[in-house]
Design a protein around this motif. Structure first.
Motif, PDB file in Angstrom:
ATOM      1  N   LEU A 148       0.876  -1.158   0.000  1.00 34.62           N
ATOM      2  CA  LEU A 148       0.000   0.000   0.000  1.00 34.62           C
ATOM      3  C   LEU A 148       0.917   1.211   0.000  1.00 34.62           C
ATOM      4  O   LEU A 148       1.746   1.373   0.907  1.00 34.62           O
ATOM      5  N   ILE A 149       0.790   2.037  -1.029  1.00 31.18           N
ATOM      6  CA  ILE A 149       1.609   3.250  -1.161  1.00 31.18           C
ATOM      7  C   ILE A 149       0.666   4.452  -1.129  1.00 31.18           C
ATOM      8  O   ILE A 149      -0.258   4.531  -1.932  1.00 31.18           O
ATOM      9  N   ILE A 150       0.916   5.366  -0.214  1.00 29.11           N
ATOM     10  CA  ILE A 150       0.111   6.581  -0.106  1.00 29.11           C
ATOM     11  C   ILE A 150       1.036   7.764  -0.357  1.00 29.11           C
ATOM     12  O   ILE A 150       2.083   7.882   0.286  1.00 29.11           O
ATOM     13  N   VAL A 151       0.641   8.628  -1.284  1.00 30.99           N
ATOM     14  CA  VAL A 151       1.422   9.818  -1.610  1.00 30.99           C
ATOM     15  C   VAL A 151       0.527  11.031  -1.411  1.00 30.99           C
ATOM     16  O   VAL A 151      -0.608  11.064  -1.889  1.00 30.99           O
ATOM     17  N   HIS A 172       6.740   4.702   8.471  1.00 31.63           N
ATOM     18  CA  HIS A 172       7.553   5.894   8.228  1.00 31.63           C
ATOM     19  C   HIS A 172       6.867   6.823   7.229  1.00 31.63           C
ATOM     20  O   HIS A 172       6.173   6.373   6.330  1.00 31.63           O
ATOM     21  N   ILE A 173       7.136   8.111   7.385  1.00 26.77           N
ATOM     22  CA  ILE A 173       6.811   9.090   6.350  1.00 26.77           C
ATOM     23  C   ILE A 173       8.128   9.422   5.673  1.00 26.77           C
ATOM     24  O   ILE A 173       9.109   9.778   6.330  1.00 26.77           O
ATOM     25  N   PHE A 226      -3.662  12.054  -8.683  1.00 19.83           N
ATOM     26  CA  PHE A 226      -2.924  12.962  -7.801  1.00 19.83           C
ATOM     27  C   PHE A 226      -1.773  13.623  -8.550  1.00 19.83           C
ATOM     28  O   PHE A 226      -1.567  14.831  -8.446  1.00 19.83           O
ATOM     29  N   ASP A 227      -1.031  12.830  -9.337  1.00 22.00           N
ATOM     30  CA  ASP A 227       0.097  13.378 -10.094  1.00 22.00           C
ATOM     31  C   ASP A 227      -0.369  14.470 -11.057  1.00 22.00           C
ATOM     32  O   ASP A 227       0.263  15.515 -11.187  1.00 22.00           O
ATOM     33  N   ARG A 228      -1.475  14.215 -11.743  1.00 18.34           N
ATOM     34  CA  ARG A 228      -1.990  15.212 -12.690  1.00 18.34           C
ATOM     35  C   ARG A 228      -2.432  16.482 -11.965  1.00 18.34           C
ATOM     36  O   ARG A 228      -2.158  17.593 -12.422  1.00 18.34           O
ATOM     37  N   LEU A 229      -3.117  16.342 -10.836  1.00 22.95           N
ATOM     38  CA  LEU A 229      -3.521  17.524 -10.061  1.00 22.95           C
ATOM     39  C   LEU A 229      -2.299  18.301  -9.583  1.00 22.95           C
ATOM     40  O   LEU A 229      -2.273  19.532  -9.631  1.00 22.95           O
ATOM     41  N   TRP A 230      -1.297  17.580  -9.128  1.00 25.12           N
ATOM     42  CA  TRP A 230      -0.096  18.203  -8.586  1.00 25.12           C
ATOM     43  C   TRP A 230       0.621  19.008  -9.665  1.00 25.12           C
ATOM     44  O   TRP A 230       1.088  20.112  -9.430  1.00 25.12           O
ATOM     45  N   ARG A 231       0.705  18.450 -10.888  1.00 23.66           N
ATOM     46  CA  ARG A 231       1.375  19.150 -11.994  1.00 23.66           C
ATOM     47  C   ARG A 231       0.634  20.409 -12.408  1.00 23.66           C
ATOM     48  O   ARG A 231       1.239  21.385 -12.824  1.00 23.66           O
ATOM     49  N   PHE A 238       5.007  13.577   0.243  1.00 20.07           N
ATOM     50  CA  PHE A 238       5.204  12.746   1.419  1.00 20.07           C
ATOM     51  C   PHE A 238       4.628  11.370   1.121  1.00 20.07           C
ATOM     52  O   PHE A 238       3.519  11.252   0.601  1.00 20.07           O
ATOM     53  N   ILE A 239       5.400  10.344   1.443  1.00 16.33           N
ATOM     54  CA  ILE A 239       5.060   8.985   1.035  1.00 16.33           C
ATOM     55  C   ILE A 239       5.029   8.070   2.257  1.00 16.33           C
ATOM     56  O   ILE A 239       5.943   8.091   3.084  1.00 16.33           O
ATOM     57  N   ILE A 240       3.964   7.281   2.333  1.00 15.13           N
ATOM     58  CA  ILE A 240       3.846   6.223   3.331  1.00 15.13           C
ATOM     59  C   ILE A 240       3.815   4.922   2.538  1.00 15.13           C
ATOM     60  O   ILE A 240       2.990   4.768   1.635  1.00 15.13           O
ATOM     61  N   ALA A 241       4.713   4.018   2.837  1.00 16.96           N
ATOM     62  CA  ALA A 241       4.810   2.765   2.093  1.00 16.96           C
ATOM     63  C   ALA A 241       4.816   1.596   3.075  1.00 16.96           C
ATOM     64  O   ALA A 241       5.685   1.520   3.945  1.00 16.96           O
TER      65      ALA A 241
END
Length: 123
Positions: free
Chosen positions: A8-11, A58-59, A83-88, A101-104
């Protein structure tokens, strides 16, 4: 993945939200610890900024990469998710526009290293 193995990857671009997610995950893991955080040794290209609980959730700060199992074709620099498209495009200016920030986490029986589907390594 089959047999209960996976990640599970949260960005997010909001560190406060990332902390809330980590605290919530720790409470859930106290009941049923089937997830473990990816260790800093597994995620060498990201910077760990905060850790939570004995489960070591971890963050990390940085750009999603293969070290967390995030495959991005070269023609889509910076990611292909919603999310990537919104961020760009600059949407969501309430958070940090320069940092991610990433939670993996992975299942306790999951692979320590597991990449995407395009000729990528699995151990």
């Amino acid at each position: 993945e089959p047999k209960g193995k996976g990640r599970l990857i949260i960005v997010t671009d909001n560190v406060i939200y990332a902390r809330l997610i980590c605290r919530t995950m720790i409470r859930v893991l106290e009941e049923d610890a089937k997830l473990v955080g990816l260790s800093p040794g597994e995620v060498r290209d990201l910077r760990r900024i905060e850790s939570f609980g004995q489960s070591s959730i971890h963050i990390y700060e940085g750009k999603p990469s293969l070290s967390i199992g995030h495959y991005t074709p070269n023609k889509f620099e910076g990611g292909t998710s919603y999310f990537d498209r919104l961020w760009r495009t600059g949407a969501g200016k309430h958070a940090d526009m320069r940092k991610r920030f990433i939670i993996a986490v992975r299942t306790s029986g999951g692979d320590a290293v597991s990449y995407g589907s395009k000729g990528v390594r699995k151990t």
